[in-house]
Design a protein around this motif. Structure first.
Motif, PDB file in Angstrom:
ATOM      1  N   ASP A   1       0.594  -1.057   0.066  1.00  0.00           N
ATOM      2  CA  ASP A   1      -0.147  -0.212   0.214  1.00  0.00           C
ATOM      3  C   ASP A   1       0.831   1.309  -0.152  1.00  0.00           C
ATOM      4  N   PRO A   2       0.471   2.305  -1.277  1.00  0.00           N
ATOM      5  CA  PRO A   2       1.736   3.453  -1.073  1.00  0.00           C
ATOM      6  C   PRO A   2       1.655   4.308   0.412  1.00  0.00           C
ATOM      7  N   ARG A   3       0.438   3.889   1.403  1.00  0.00           N
ATOM      8  CA  ARG A   3       0.941   4.893   2.988  1.00  0.00           C
ATOM      9  C   ARG A   3       1.125   3.618   3.606  1.00  0.00           C
ATOM     10  N   ALA A   4       1.713   2.315   3.408  1.00  0.00           N
ATOM     11  CA  ALA A   4       2.136   1.842   4.356  1.00  0.00           C
ATOM     12  C   ALA A   4       3.913   2.548   4.985  1.00  0.00           C
ATOM     13  N   LEU A   5       4.072   2.436   6.018  1.00  0.00           N
ATOM     14  CA  LEU A   5       6.035   2.859   6.554  1.00  0.00           C
ATOM     15  C   LEU A   5       6.510   1.784   6.813  1.00  0.00           C
ATOM     16  N   LYS A   6       6.665   1.923   7.595  1.00  0.00           N
ATOM     17  CA  LYS A   6       7.871   1.202   8.684  1.00  0.00           C
ATOM     18  C   LYS A   6       7.617   0.181   9.556  1.00  0.00           C
ATOM     19  N   ASP A   7       6.706   0.573  10.211  1.00  0.00           N
ATOM     20  CA  ASP A   7       5.837   0.251  11.487  1.00  0.00           C
ATOM     21  C   ASP A   7       3.855  -0.099  10.468  1.00  0.00           C
ATOM     22  N   GLU A   8       3.757  -1.162  11.338  1.00  0.00           N
ATOM     23  CA  GLU A   8       2.029  -1.221  10.661  1.00  0.00           C
ATOM     24  C   GLU A   8       1.388   0.386  11.588  1.00  0.00           C
ATOM     25  N   GLN A   9       0.283  -0.026  10.908  1.00  0.00           N
ATOM     26  CA  GLN A   9      -0.533   0.940  11.731  1.00  0.00           C
ATOM     27  C   GLN A   9      -2.033   0.510  11.483  1.00  0.00           C
ATOM     28  N   TRP A  10      -2.895   1.374  12.788  1.00  0.00           N
ATOM     29  CA  TRP A  10      -3.834   1.111  12.470  1.00  0.00           C
ATOM     30  C   TRP A  10      -4.833   2.094  12.430  1.00  0.00           C
ATOM     31  N   LEU A  11      -5.253   2.456  11.510  1.00  0.00           N
ATOM     32  CA  LEU A  11      -5.733   4.186  11.678  1.00  0.00           C
ATOM     33  C   LEU A  11      -7.721   3.782  11.349  1.00  0.00           C
ATOM     34  N   VAL A  12      -8.123   5.356  12.557  1.00  0.00           N
ATOM     35  CA  VAL A  12      -9.405   4.730  12.499  1.00  0.00           C
ATOM     36  C   VAL A  12     -10.025   6.384  11.877  1.00  0.00           C
ATOM     37  N   LYS A  13     -11.331   6.389  10.808  1.00  0.00           N
ATOM     38  CA  LYS A  13     -11.940   7.160  10.424  1.00  0.00           C
ATOM     39  C   LYS A  13     -12.666   8.045  11.147  1.00  0.00           C
ATOM     40  N   VAL A  14     -12.894   8.608  11.575  1.00  0.00           N
ATOM     41  CA  VAL A  14     -13.795   9.784  12.908  1.00  0.00           C
ATOM     42  C   VAL A  14     -14.124  11.099  11.914  1.00  0.00           C
ATOM     43  N   ARG A  15     -15.658  11.144  12.302  1.00  0.00           N
ATOM     44  CA  ARG A  15     -16.465  12.357  12.044  1.00  0.00           C
ATOM     45  C   ARG A  15     -16.561  12.940  12.633  1.00  0.00           C
ATOM     46  N   THR A  16     -16.210  14.388  13.518  1.00  0.00           N
ATOM     47  CA  THR A  16     -16.433  15.164  14.287  1.00  0.00           C
ATOM     48  C   THR A  16     -18.071  15.698  14.018  1.00  0.00           C
ATOM     49  N   ILE A  17     -18.724  15.694  15.178  1.00  0.00           N
ATOM     50  CA  ILE A  17     -20.144  16.150  15.871  1.00  0.00           C
ATOM     51  C   ILE A  17     -20.254  17.484  15.090  1.00  0.00           C
TER      52      ILE A  17
ATOM     53  N   ASP B   1     -17.936  19.787  13.841  1.00  0.00           N
ATOM     54  CA  ASP B   1     -18.073  20.866  12.442  1.00  0.00           C
ATOM     55  C   ASP B   1     -18.340  19.808  11.157  1.00  0.00           C
ATOM     56  N   GLY B   2     -18.285  18.055  11.298  1.00  0.00           N
ATOM     57  CA  GLY B   2     -18.751  17.287   9.864  1.00  0.00           C
ATOM     58  C   GLY B   2     -16.960  16.844   9.550  1.00  0.00           C
ATOM     59  N   ARG B   3     -15.988  17.372  10.771  1.00  0.00           N
ATOM     60  CA  ARG B   3     -14.762  17.364   9.641  1.00  0.00           C
ATOM     61  C   ARG B   3     -14.052  16.001   9.870  1.00  0.00           C
ATOM     62  N   THR B   4     -14.119  15.370   8.483  1.00  0.00           N
ATOM     63  CA  THR B   4     -13.549  14.052   8.639  1.00  0.00           C
ATOM     64  C   THR B   4     -11.748  13.558   8.532  1.00  0.00           C
ATOM     65  N   PHE B   5     -11.302  13.445   9.158  1.00  0.00           N
ATOM     66  CA  PHE B   5     -10.370  12.807   9.413  1.00  0.00           C
ATOM     67  C   PHE B   5      -9.538  11.620   9.781  1.00  0.00           C
ATOM     68  N   ASN B   6      -7.777  10.709   9.930  1.00  0.00           N
ATOM     69  CA  ASN B   6      -8.016   9.562  10.589  1.00  0.00           C
ATOM     70  C   ASN B   6      -6.995  10.031  11.570  1.00  0.00           C
ATOM     71  N   VAL B   7      -7.149   9.189  12.826  1.00  0.00           N
ATOM     72  CA  VAL B   7      -6.744   8.906  13.778  1.00  0.00           C
ATOM     73  C   VAL B   7      -5.057   7.724  13.828  1.00  0.00           C
ATOM     74  N   GLN B   8      -4.234   7.425  14.403  1.00  0.00           N
ATOM     75  CA  GLN B   8      -3.853   6.549  14.238  1.00  0.00           C
ATOM     76  C   GLN B   8      -3.969   5.819  15.580  1.00  0.00           C
ATOM     77  N   ALA B   9      -4.385   4.694  15.535  1.00  0.00           N
ATOM     78  CA  ALA B   9      -4.252   4.140  17.318  1.00  0.00           C
ATOM     79  C   ALA B   9      -3.532   2.903  17.342  1.00  0.00           C
ATOM     80  N   GLU B  10      -3.546   2.645  18.991  1.00  0.00           N
ATOM     81  CA  GLU B  10      -2.786   1.475  19.314  1.00  0.00           C
ATOM     82  C   GLU B  10      -3.229   0.617  18.851  1.00  0.00           C
ATOM     83  N   GLN B  11      -3.175  -0.947  18.847  1.00  0.00           N
ATOM     84  CA  GLN B  11      -3.718  -1.967  18.847  1.00  0.00           C
ATOM     85  C   GLN B  11      -4.750  -2.098  18.975  1.00  0.00           C
TER      86      GLN B  11
END
Length: 148
Positions: A85-101, A103-113
């Motif tokens: 995946d072109p988004r892959a890094l040297k460490d594993e990633q656990w991404l959570v996509k959220v939408r704020t209540i 203002d409706g802003r949507t973004f990814n948050v890196q989380a712990e496993q």
């Protein structure tokens, strides 16, 4: 010297951000595998994939019928979430996509496993993030707690 300049740049970027906090809804979760060490991916001196070659004068190419766009990256569907995946890094990633209540802003948050495993789509979470004062880009987001 380069590290000093990079640290100074990071300080200016963080100083140019406003701290925000609020409630958000989990839209999706995605695991991205780590990139294997370079010695395993390609012979020395050769890029591992066409994604590693960049030319600023190059015009964007049309997306093929067998390709998808994820977070601004074009890839084949079978590559998504793998070490290729072109988004892959040297460490594993656990991404959570959220939408704020608020203002409706949507973004990814890196989380712990562990946190990633506990979350489900539709869960409400408390997020803390930084927003660029001029660009309104989200930087340095984290999930503080899960609300049931």
């Amino acid at each position: 010297m380069l590290r000093f300049v990079l640290r100074l740049l990071a300080i200016f970027c963080l100083a140019g951000c406003e701290k925000q906090s609020g409630e958000a809804v989990v839209l999706a979760k995605e695991h991205i595998a780590a990139v294997p060490p370079i010695s395993e991916t390609s012979p020395a001196g050769f890029p591992a994939s066409p994604n590693e070659i960049s030319n600023s004068a190059e015009q964007p190419r049309p997306i093929g019928d067998d390709e998808i766009t994820v977070d601004g990256y074009v890839m084949k569907p079978e590559v998504r979430g793998t070490s290729h995946d072109p988004r892959a890094l040297k460490d594993e990633q656990w991404l959570v996509k959220v939408r704020t209540i608020d203002d409706g802003r949507t973004f990814n948050v890196q989380a712990e496993q562990g946190q990633f495993d506990k979350l489900k789509e539709g869960d409400r979470v408390q997020v803390r993030y930084r927003i660029g004062k001029y660009t309104k880009t989200v930087w340095d987001a984290e999930i503080e707690e899960t609300k049931k």
